[in-house]
Design an enzyme around this catalytic site. Structure first.
Site, PDB file in Angstrom:
ATOM      1  CG  HIS A  21      -0.397   0.385   2.514  1.00  0.00           C
ATOM      2  ND1 HIS A  21      -1.157   0.719   3.620  1.00  0.00           N
ATOM      3  CD2 HIS A  21       0.887   0.495   2.930  1.00  0.00           C
ATOM      4  CE1 HIS A  21      -0.376   1.005   4.633  1.00  0.00           C
ATOM      5  NE2 HIS A  21       0.864   0.870   4.255  1.00  0.00           N
ATOM      6  CB  CYS A  69       2.924   4.298   5.359  1.00  0.00           C
ATOM      7  SG  CYS A  69       2.969   2.798   6.359  1.00  0.00           S
ATOM      8  CG  HIS A  97       5.419   0.408   2.194  1.00  0.00           C
ATOM      9  ND1 HIS A  97       4.761   1.540   1.809  1.00  0.00           N
ATOM     10  CD2 HIS A  97       4.835   0.005   3.350  1.00  0.00           C
ATOM     11  CE1 HIS A  97       3.834   1.820   2.697  1.00  0.00           C
ATOM     12  NE2 HIS A  97       3.845   0.903   3.636  1.00  0.00           N
ATOM     13  CG  HIS A 109       2.601  -3.018   6.153  1.00  0.00           C
ATOM     14  ND1 HIS A 109       3.488  -2.596   7.117  1.00  0.00           N
ATOM     15  CD2 HIS A 109       2.211  -1.902   5.489  1.00  0.00           C
ATOM     16  CE1 HIS A 109       3.623  -1.283   7.044  1.00  0.00           C
ATOM     17  NE2 HIS A 109       2.859  -0.829   6.063  1.00  0.00           N
ATOM     18  CG  ASP A 159      -2.267 -13.429   0.562  1.00  0.00           C
ATOM     19  OD1 ASP A 159      -1.397 -12.752   1.151  1.00  0.00           O
ATOM     20  OD2 ASP A 159      -2.101 -14.631   0.271  1.00  0.00           O
ATOM     21  CG  HIS A 160       0.929 -12.414  -2.281  1.00  0.00           C
ATOM     22  ND1 HIS A 160       0.579 -13.064  -1.131  1.00  0.00           N
ATOM     23  CD2 HIS A 160       2.248 -12.637  -2.426  1.00  0.00           C
ATOM     24  CE1 HIS A 160       1.637 -13.663  -0.611  1.00  0.00           C
ATOM     25  NE2 HIS A 160       2.665 -13.416  -1.377  1.00  0.00           N
ATOM     26  CD  GLU A 205       0.276  -0.478   8.645  1.00  0.00           C
ATOM     27  OE1 GLU A 205      -0.748  -0.181   7.999  1.00  0.00           O
ATOM     28  OE2 GLU A 205       1.071   0.367   9.095  1.00  0.00           O
TER      29      GLU A 205
HETATM   30 NI    NI Z   1       2.619   1.060   5.322  1.00  0.00          NI
END
Ligand code: NI
Length: 136
Positions: free
Chosen positions: A14, A33, A39, A41, A79-80, A125
């Site tokens: 995100h 972020c 990037h 998580h 997911d992914h 997160e």
């Molecule tokens: Ni982030």
């Protein structure tokens, strides 16, 4: 009343960014972020349902069934994925923060759980940051 929690995991990318702000302000508020090239998580989601244990099975709800519905309604969709771009239930322009994702996850899941009632969603997160949502 007994509370049953199932833990699920997913990995997703995100970026947190306000288009009206300068690069500097975005970096100041959102830190890493706000990285312009995204990037990821490693998220951990705790799904807690409540109910009375069934007299025969002793279950509040079959934990396998709970895992299945969480997978279909949430995990398979995030997911992914890139949370900003790829998720069909993410409104355009909404920041994909832990807090906002919880509200969206609740909408996805609450009406799909059978035999028990959704009580709480907890989304990690990172190992040190998480948020909780009780549906209101
Ligand atoms: Ni982030």
């Amino acid at each position: 009343m007994v509370y049953l929690t199932r833990i699920e995991r997913f990995n997703a990318a995100h970026k947190l960014w306000v288009a009206d702000w300068s690069v500097e302000k975005n970096q100041e508020v959102f830190g890493k972020c706000a990285n312009k090239n995204w990037h990821g998580h490693n998220y951990k989601l705790h799904v807690t349902v409540k109910g009375k244990p069934d007299p025969q099975t002793g279950f509040v709800m079959d934990a396998k069934e709970l895992s299945k519905v969480v997978k279909v309604e949430i995990i398979d969709k995030v997911d992914h994925m890139n949370l900003n771009l790829d998720v069909d239930f993410m409104p355009k322009g909404m920041q994909p923060t832990t807090e906002n994702m919880l509200i969206l996850f609740w909408k996805q899941l609450a009406s799909k759980i059978e035999g028990a009632e959704l009580h709480k969603l907890t989304l990690f997160e990172t190992e040190t940051i998480y948020a909780e949502y009780f549906g209101e």
